[in-house]
Every structure is written in structure tokens, then in C-alpha cells.
Design a protein around this motif. Sequence first.
Motif, short mmCIF file in Angstrom:
data_model
loop_
_atom_site.label_atom_id
_atom_site.label_comp_id
_atom_site.label_asym_id
_atom_site.label_seq_id
_atom_site.Cartn_x
_atom_site.Cartn_y
_atom_site.Cartn_z
N MET A 326 12.04 3.53 6.38
CA MET A 326 11.34 2.41 5.73
C MET A 326 10.32 2.89 4.69
SD MET A 326 12.88 -0.03 7.11
CE MET A 326 14.26 0.41 8.16
N THR A 327 9.80 4.10 4.86
CA THR A 327 8.76 4.60 3.95
C THR A 327 9.26 5.70 3.01
OG1 THR A 327 8.03 6.21 5.60
CG2 THR A 327 6.93 4.05 5.60
N GLU A 328 10.56 5.96 3.05
CA GLU A 328 11.11 7.09 2.28
C GLU A 328 11.42 6.69 0.84
OE1 GLU A 328 14.91 10.21 2.59
OE2 GLU A 328 14.51 8.75 4.18
N ILE A 329 11.04 7.58 -0.08
CA ILE A 329 11.35 7.38 -1.50
C ILE A 329 12.68 8.04 -1.81
CG2 ILE A 329 10.55 7.83 -3.86
CD1 ILE A 329 7.72 8.09 -2.72
N ARG A 330 13.46 7.43 -2.67
CA ARG A 330 14.73 8.03 -3.08
C ARG A 330 14.49 9.35 -3.81
NH1 ARG A 330 16.93 2.93 -6.30
NH2 ARG A 330 14.67 2.65 -6.52
N PRO A 331 15.50 10.23 -3.86
CA PRO A 331 15.33 11.53 -4.54
C PRO A 331 14.88 11.34 -5.99
CG PRO A 331 17.37 11.50 -3.29
CD PRO A 331 16.83 10.10 -3.24
N ILE A 332 13.92 12.17 -6.39
CA ILE A 332 13.33 12.07 -7.74
C ILE A 332 13.64 13.33 -8.53
CG2 ILE A 332 11.14 12.05 -9.02
CD1 ILE A 332 9.98 10.33 -6.78
N SER A 333 14.01 13.16 -9.80
CA SER A 333 14.13 14.29 -10.72
C SER A 333 13.42 13.93 -12.02
CB SER A 333 15.59 14.65 -10.98
OG SER A 333 16.24 13.60 -11.67
N THR A 334 12.87 14.94 -12.68
CA THR A 334 12.12 14.71 -13.91
C THR A 334 12.50 15.73 -14.97
OG1 THR A 334 10.31 16.14 -13.16
CG2 THR A 334 10.13 13.80 -12.63
N ALA A 335 12.28 15.37 -16.22
CA ALA A 335 12.51 16.29 -17.34
C ALA A 335 11.69 15.82 -18.52
CB ALA A 335 13.99 16.33 -17.70
N ILE A 336 11.31 16.76 -19.38
CA ILE A 336 10.58 16.42 -20.61
C ILE A 336 11.23 17.11 -21.80
CG2 ILE A 336 8.37 15.95 -19.48
CD1 ILE A 336 7.47 18.76 -20.30
N ILE A 538 4.83 10.65 -5.59
CA ILE A 538 5.46 10.63 -6.92
C ILE A 538 4.62 11.40 -7.93
CG2 ILE A 538 6.27 9.17 -8.81
CD1 ILE A 538 6.71 6.97 -6.63
N LEU A 539 3.30 11.25 -7.85
CA LEU A 539 2.42 12.00 -8.74
C LEU A 539 2.59 13.51 -8.57
CD1 LEU A 539 -0.82 9.81 -8.57
CD2 LEU A 539 0.56 10.25 -10.61
N ASP A 540 2.83 13.94 -7.34
CA ASP A 540 3.10 15.37 -7.10
C ASP A 540 4.33 15.82 -7.91
OD1 ASP A 540 0.96 15.59 -5.37
OD2 ASP A 540 2.17 15.33 -3.55
N LYS A 541 5.36 14.97 -7.94
CA LYS A 541 6.60 15.30 -8.68
C LYS A 541 6.33 15.33 -10.19
CE LYS A 541 9.58 15.06 -5.12
NZ LYS A 541 10.47 16.15 -4.70
N ILE A 542 5.57 14.35 -10.67
CA ILE A 542 5.26 14.28 -12.10
C ILE A 542 4.46 15.51 -12.53
CG2 ILE A 542 3.85 13.05 -13.81
CD1 ILE A 542 4.72 10.43 -12.47
N GLU A 543 3.44 15.85 -11.74
CA GLU A 543 2.56 16.97 -12.11
C GLU A 543 3.24 18.32 -11.94
OE1 GLU A 543 -1.21 16.50 -10.19
OE2 GLU A 543 -1.47 14.48 -10.98
N ALA A 544 4.29 18.37 -11.12
CA ALA A 544 5.06 19.61 -11.04
C ALA A 544 5.85 19.84 -12.33
CB ALA A 544 6.02 19.54 -9.84
N GLN A 545 6.20 18.75 -13.02
CA GLN A 545 6.91 18.84 -14.29
C GLN A 545 5.94 19.09 -15.45
OE1 GLN A 545 9.42 19.44 -16.81
NE2 GLN A 545 10.51 18.53 -15.08
N ILE A 546 4.86 18.32 -15.52
CA ILE A 546 3.85 18.49 -16.57
C ILE A 546 2.51 18.12 -15.96
CG2 ILE A 546 4.44 16.21 -17.53
CD1 ILE A 546 3.52 17.38 -20.30
N LYS A 547 1.65 19.11 -15.82
CA LYS A 547 0.41 18.93 -15.05
C LYS A 547 -0.65 18.15 -15.81
CE LYS A 547 -2.77 21.43 -12.04
NZ LYS A 547 -2.48 20.52 -10.93
#
Length: 709
Positions: A326-336, A538-547
Motif C-alpha cells: 500500500m505504501t510502495e512507490i513504483r520503480p523510478i528511473s531518471t536522466a538529464i 523520490i527526492l533521494d532519487k532526484i538528488e542521486a541524478q542531480i544534487k
Amino acid sequence: MKKVYELDFRGRKLIVETGELAKQASGSVLVRYGDTVVLSTAVVSKTANILSDFFPLMVLYQEKLYSVGKIPGGFIKREGRPTEAATLAARMIDRPMRPMFPENFKNEVQIVNTVLSVDPDNSPELAAMFGSSLATSISKIPFDGPIAGVKVGRVDGKFVINPTAVETEISDIDLTVAGTIDAINMVEAGSKEVSEDDMLEALMFGHDAVKELCEFQKKIIDECGEEKMEYEVLEISDTLRSEVKEYCSKRLDEALRIKDKLTKYNAIDTLKEEVVEKYENENSNLDEEELNKLLTSVKLVFGEIEYELFRSIVVKEHLRADGRSMTEIRPISTAIDLLPRTHGSALFTRGETQSLSVTTLGALGEHQILDGLDLETEKRFMLHYNFPQFSVGETGRYGAPGRREIGHGALGERALAQVIPSEEEFPYTIRVVSEILESNGSSSQASICAGCMSLMAAGVPIKAPVAGIAMGLITYGDDYTILTDIQGMEDHLGDMDFKVAGTRNGICALQMDIKIKGITKKILKEALAQAKVARIEILDKIEAQIKEPRKEVSKYAPKTMVFMIDPLKIKDVIGKGGETITRIILDASGVTAVNDVNAVKVDLEDDGRVVIYHTDKDIIEKTANMIKDIVRTPEEGKIYNAKVVKIIDSGCFVEIWPGCEGMVHISELNTERVDKVTDIVKEGDEIIVKCLGYDKRGRLNFSRKAAIK
């Protein structure tokens, strides 16, 4: 007969008039809130399309520019297509009202709000929401209202209901909350990184005011409300319900448990077509009208079964459509940096939802001009959201953005606007465009995440990264379950779509829509807490791509130089008919037209601020020097190199820098007497001169004699 009702609402008069205007409408009221005046009307069709699968409700919010003493801009001096603000206002009224109509009511309803007079301190949007509810409630239209809405601000730590324009400017919360006497059913908010507890308190504070407005409406309804109309409904027999349920329940349950979106939807659609075809073949002897009613009934029963099975699976078995917790986020991928020539680009993918966001930087003069009722006349930050049909694997309409696209774009813009640097800190117009490439729920929040990354990639010094998450609610009897990161089916068959965006420090934007009558404080508190955990992940994922934002803008983005000049000198820089500034732009850029793509851009602000834009720093420097030469003031007693630009009998004119000329009188040309000016200087000669200052007529004078002594 005209009737007038009055309420002292939080220190301001709210006056309602009925029985005088628009009397042929099913219901009409004139709402006066301070000097704001809105006419709200509701009309219902005489017949219903009971075979339709949706309720045909249309809400309009018509801005009349005479209401603020304006004449429309452009060549056609009349109101045209609705502004974005008008579209958003209509959506804001529609959302809390729609769940309050009976589920099987299919007569068309049109609610039209005409804004006749606007006082910026008294919201015409909220007056229109109040009027829409009341006009519908006193009419014969079946409506389980009333509803009402208020704005909540926070000024100096204190909550304020319907803040004035000045209070709104200094408020750290801009919250609109709507609902009934019993519960909240719509939320729209922007805020400056406000905590979950403070936002919940603001919501409850707003709901207390909503209750007052609903009580006021009830008194009016009791006195002048009409008896509700009877309406045609599609009767479905218990026998048909039992037959369809027995035929398809087991297979539909299996289809709902398939994890892949397209496979699941195909299985459900195939089963639905099979059931409809079965009844069509078995009842081919019926006339066309009766057969259509039967097949529509079968489709409705199929939908009811799907609805019940889905809710039972989620709430009773704690199983989600794709197998997540119920609290799980779907897999996230990022790119810039996907797009080499844009100023900033980013891709954010969450499950089967994908946003490609692109940031473009422009001169301040490229801001959006707003021709509406608000005090705001321009906008320097924009977020536009595009939802092509291929993103859900379908064909469909293409053209101007619809209400949904405008609404989703406004939500993303509201969230990211809280962290956009000021014009002084970053003198650019900023546009972010979110292209939705795939969608399975929560695409507006994906746009916020991708938009945030593209801003940082473009070198926009945002105050903090922002992420968004969509929360859902599934009720089943007295039980309920709150879902994190809802996908399309959970939104479609669920009871709530609650979008929360913010930084690590707090909430920047909220939007909530529900399909039930309202939700409690307990559910709101749980949803906000659950959303915070997801947002941080989600912010952890974003900042791992561009801090953090890049220190420099793209080489393809315009660079800037900002400096101040004396505001009184602006006219000198512009020149007669823009002649001087045009010459500067052409000479500095080496182009032949000011609208050339390679021409330098110059913004001159009333306060004396000069902002220069170009991709080439040397051209910026050259432009700045030319402007500074014009506004520079010669110092009396200082010696300058000068060029003779004109000879006259009484002396000559010299230029000490471009745009700065003065006269050398014949008596000041040499230490000895001069009979003829051309005996000493000729046009084009380079000489040294001493500044003598300005004479009584404001003319600048120089002396060669004093310079060569």
C-alpha cells in the motif's frame, strides 16, 4: 419577487439576491461580496440520455473585463476564449459540485457564472462557487448540497479566511478548501514549504468557515428552494444483475489481478465485449431502443461488479493492481541532458508514467502578458503540460490544450513556483514544458519531478528540489485503505486523488479531488504523513541524478549582465523613436535587424535596471559599454580624448565617447588667438580637451586651450 439575504462573514458583507435577475433559468442568484458581484445561474435539460455513461455537467466562469474597468486587448475588442485563470476557476467549482449530484442523474446541467464586478480583496471565484451551489440548490435540479469554498492564508503566523490582495502577497499559504457541512471534498493549495501539521490545521480552519457558508445557504434554500424534479433513470432488474455477476465475476476477478497494465485492460475489455455480445445475440428479437437499454444495463452491471471486486481485493485482501504494498512507490528511473540544444532537459519515469520536461530561458521581456481580472498582468515562470493520446496507446483529439492539461500544468507550476529564484536573483523568463510520453496515473506529479530536474540542469538556482506524489483512497463498507503512488485504475475506481508536492522541508502544492461526499480529518492526516515519506524517497532519487542546480546556464542559453543607470537617462539610451537603442543592438551584434535571432536583447526597467542577454559574453560586454557611454556623465575639470565631429564658425563639436558630445568655442581652441576654426582642427581630428561643465542652457562645454597648457 426579489428577496435579499445578508451574512456578516468574517467581517465582510455577503449579500445574496434572488427573484429579480435571469428568472427563466432553473435557478439564479446574484452574489455580492464586498464590491465583487457575480451572477450565477443553473439550467437543466428537460430530457435525459439515460444510456449515457457520464453525467453531462458543464460549469462556466465568464470573465467580463468591464468588471475591472478594462477594454480587451488585441484587434477584436471583446472577450474571446476563456483565459487560463477562467478555466481553472471553472474546474475549481466543478470539482466539489460534481460528486453531489445523484449517480443515475443524466439530464444535462449547465452552471454559468458571469463576473460583473471585481474587488481584488474579495474573490470572484469563491463568490461564483457559492453562487453555483446556491443557484443549483434552490432550483428543481437534484443536488445533495450545499457546498462552499474559502481561501486560507497565513500572515504573521495567524490563519486568515479569504485574505486581501496585500495579505496574499505576504502569506506563506494560498489554500482553497471546499466542502459540505460534514466534510471537505476539494483542496487546492500552494505554499512555501509548509509542514504537514500546519497544512492540516489550515484545512480544518478553512472547513470551519465553509460550514458557516453552507448554513447560510441552507436558510435561503429552506425559504425559497423549489421541489426537486423527478428524472428518468435506467431500471436494471435484480435478475439481470445476478445473471451477469454469475457469468463474469470469476474471470473478471482474475483479470483484475493481472499486473501488467495493457494486458489487464485488454483482458477486462475482451470479457466486457464477450458479455455484451452474448446478450446482443440472445435478444436480437428486441427493437433497437429496447436492445440498447438492455446492452447499456449489461455494461453498467459489469462496471458495478468491477468496482466491487476491485475494492474488495484492495481493502480486504490488501492486494494492489500491480502487486505492490500500500505504501510502495513504483520503480523510478531518471536522466538529464537528453536534448543537446535545449537549455535544460530531464526524463522522469515512475512505473508506466513518464515525463520528458524541457526548460527554456528567455529575456524578462519575453514574459507572458495576462489579459484577465487579476491584479497580476504578467508572468515570468510558466509550466505547460502536454498529454498526447499515444501516451496511453490510444488515438484521440489533438489541438489546443483542454481543461485537464491546463489544470495539470497549473498544479505543476504552483509547486515549482515556490522555489523559483526572484527576478533580481535570476533575471530570466523561465518556461518548463512537460511532454507526457507514457501515462498510468500521476502524470502531473511526474511532471513536477522531471520539471525540477530540468530546471537544475538548466542552471536555474532553485531554492530546493521538489518532488510530487499522488495518494489514493479505497473505501469498502466501514473500512478504507490509503494508497501511495496511485496508478490509473486506482484513480478511476478509487475514491480520492490527493496530490502532494514539496521539498524536504515542507509542502509546496496540494490538490485533492474525491468521488465520495467528503473525507475526515483522520484520513487527511494519514494521507499527508504517508505522502511525506514517499516524497522524501523520490527526492533521494532526484538528488542521486542531480544534487543541485548547475552553476552556469547552457552554452545555448542567453547569458546576462545586469547593472543600474540613472532612471532619468533611460530616455537617452532609447533615443528618439528607439533610434539609439536600435543602433546599439545592431552595432554590438553585427546584424541588420533587431529581430534577428543573433541580435542582443536589452531590457530597460523603470527603476534604471539594465539587463542584457546574449549567448556571446563579448557581445554583452560591448553592448554594456555602449550603454554606459551614453549614460556616463563627464567630470568637470577632467581631460578627455575627443574626436571632432562638426565644424561651425564659432567653434567645433567634439565627441568624447559615443553619444556624449559638447562644444569647444573658438576662444578655447588654442592658447593664442584663433581667426578660423579650421586653422586648428578639421572634422575627424583626434584632440585632447578639458571638461568645463554645463552652461546655464544645459550645454556641455570643453576647452582645448586648458588641456594643452
